[in-house]
Design a protein around this motif. Structure first.
Motif, PDB file in Angstrom:
ATOM      1  N   GLU A 226       0.837  -1.207   0.000  1.00  0.00           N
ATOM      2  CA  GLU A 226       0.000   0.000   0.000  1.00  0.00           C
ATOM      3  C   GLU A 226       0.869   1.252   0.000  1.00  0.00           C
ATOM      4  N   TRP A 227       1.937   1.260   0.770  1.00  0.00           N
ATOM      5  CA  TRP A 227       2.831   2.414   0.804  1.00  0.00           C
ATOM      6  C   TRP A 227       3.481   2.660  -0.555  1.00  0.00           C
ATOM      7  N   LYS A 229       2.046   1.976  -3.363  1.00  0.00           N
ATOM      8  CA  LYS A 229       0.999   2.426  -4.277  1.00  0.00           C
ATOM      9  C   LYS A 229       0.552   3.859  -4.002  1.00  0.00           C
ATOM     10  N   ASN A 230       0.623   4.276  -2.732  1.00  0.00           N
ATOM     11  CA  ASN A 230       0.108   5.616  -2.413  1.00  0.00           C
ATOM     12  C   ASN A 230       1.183   6.692  -2.362  1.00  0.00           C
TER      13      ASN A 230
END
Length: 424
Positions: A226-227, A229-230
């Motif tokens: 997630e890190w 991707k964001n």
């Protein structure tokens, strides 16, 4: 005309044979070296002292990139064309090629001084051989660009901070200072292992069988993906590479493009020399999870290979490098944590180091006692390289969207089972 060619060829062959005979008489040995920072240059300097004391020995040093060592050395050794000795980081994985130093060195002295790391080089619990001279004890961990934190007026998280806490702080720093990337972690299965263990990964089951993937490991991977991707993580470090290719983010940190960089103690000398006065940097405590606050131990060692024609010379060179005077010299000049007990117990003053570097080395030393037993076991597992590669490949697929995290973890489980079948 043909006879003249034959005569010329015969003369060339004779000259080649004479040259080979001369090289053998000179007792030439070849050393392949790869280090982050200045390690190879310092080793060449120390080895020159050995040559001065042993004029009948010629040491030819080939300095290669770390990637070339990691990927090329196993191929060379499998084909019987490797060097006489080399630096290695896949400590147990290359054991079948190692020269056992036991007959040539004071085994008790080596056991007394390197007892914690000698087992990393062995094939298993029954193996008592002495194979490697561990040049440094490394620990994975984090650096911050302190100047950016100060400019952003963001408080540096404390000793018990989690990786989530660091992600929040680094993102705030990057936003306030227009820094391209809040965080980065090297593209390496070894590098993400510490945070994963901190978040509960056990790596092995109750019987000691490697499993890699469990609830704790998956918990961290979900966060990490997630890190990436964001925008919290510098995505290209992982997503911009294929296969098992190693990639660090040291240059991004040196260029002031990172607020928080998770790599390891071996980068200290590099930052000491290359960051200069550009900004203030420092080593910060290990990020915690629900289970621990640990990095991964490791390091580089120097091993001889049993295919060498000069085993006594190779062993004598390694013994020379292990002598206190030479070992301390290497430790101080490379800004590393010593793996040799006699040096570590006396403490190390890093002569000529900047205040930032001396502070950083003290910080690494403080983190050693907190290393999880799981991390030591993982580092010592002979097939850990395969598990590191599985981590890199499957997590990257999740980052780039080829697989969901759950799909990637399911395939990683299958990969580990297949690895165990092949190992048997």
């Amino acid at each position: 005309m043909i006879s003249q060619y034959k005569i010329a060829f015969a003369a060339l062959a004779l000259g080649t044979a004479s040259f080979a005979g001369g090289a053998q008489a000179a007792q030439e040995v070849r050393f392949t070296c790869a280090y982050d920072g200045n390690g190879c240059e310092i080793l060449k300097d120390i080895l020159a002292r050995y040559e001065k004391q042993h004029p009948d020995v010629k040491i030819v040093t080939d300095v290669v990139p770390y990637k070339a060592l990691l990927e090329g050395l196993p191929v060379q050794l499998a084909g019987g064309s490797g060097p006489d000795f080399a630096t290695v980081t896949d400590l147990g994985g290359l054991n079948r090629y190692y020269l056992d130093l036991t007959p040539y060195v004071d085994a008790k002295n080596w056991e007394d001084n390197f007892s914690k790391v000698l087992k990393w080089y062995r094939s298993g619990p029954e193996d008592k051989g002495i194979y490697g001279m561990h040049t440094q004890l490394t620990i994975t961990g984090a650096f911050i660009n302190r100047t950016l934190f100060d400019q952003a007026n963001v408080a540096v998280p404390g000793k018990d901070a989690t990786m989530d806490d660091w992600a929040k702080a680094a993102t705030a720093v990057a936003k306030a200072t227009s820094t391209p990337y809040p965080m980065a972690i090297d593209r390496s299965g070894h590098r993400i292992a510490g945070p994963a263990i901190s978040y509960g990964a056990k790596i092995f089951d109750a019987e000691g069988k490697p499993i890699l993937v469990d609830e704790g490991f998956t918990t961290f991977v979900k966060k990490f993906v997630e890190w990436n991707k964001n925008g919290t993580m510098a995505r290209d470090v992982w997503a911009g590479q294929g296969g098992n290719t190693y990639r660090d983010a040291a240059q991004e940190f040196i260029n002031g493009q990172l607020a928080y960089y998770y790599s390891g103690s071996w980068q200290t000398a590099r930052f000491d020399s290359q960051v200069g006065d550009a900004f203030d940097w420092e080593v910060v405590p290990q990020p915690c999870g629900g289970a621990a606050c640990t990095g991964m131990p490791g390091g580089t060692g120097i091993v001889g290979f049993k295919q060498t024609k000069n085993p006594k010379i190779v062993a004598d060179i390694l013994n020379f490098l292990a002598e206190d005077e030479n070992y301390l010299d290497f430790t101080v000049r490379t800004r590393n944590v010593p793996a040799k007990k006699s040096i570590a117990e006396k403490g190390v003053t890093y002569t000529g180091a900047t205040p930032a570097t001396q502070k950083a080395m003290n910080a690494w030393l403080d983190q050693i006692p907190g290393i999880s037993p799981i991390a030591y076991a993982y580092q010592g597992y002979k097939n850990n390289r395969a598990m590191f590669n599985i981590s890199v490949q499957r997590i990257t697929q999740a980052i780039v969207g080829e697989l969901t995290v759950d799909e990637a973890m399911a395939r990683a489980k299958t990969d580990v089972e297949e690895m165990l079948k092949q190992a048997k």
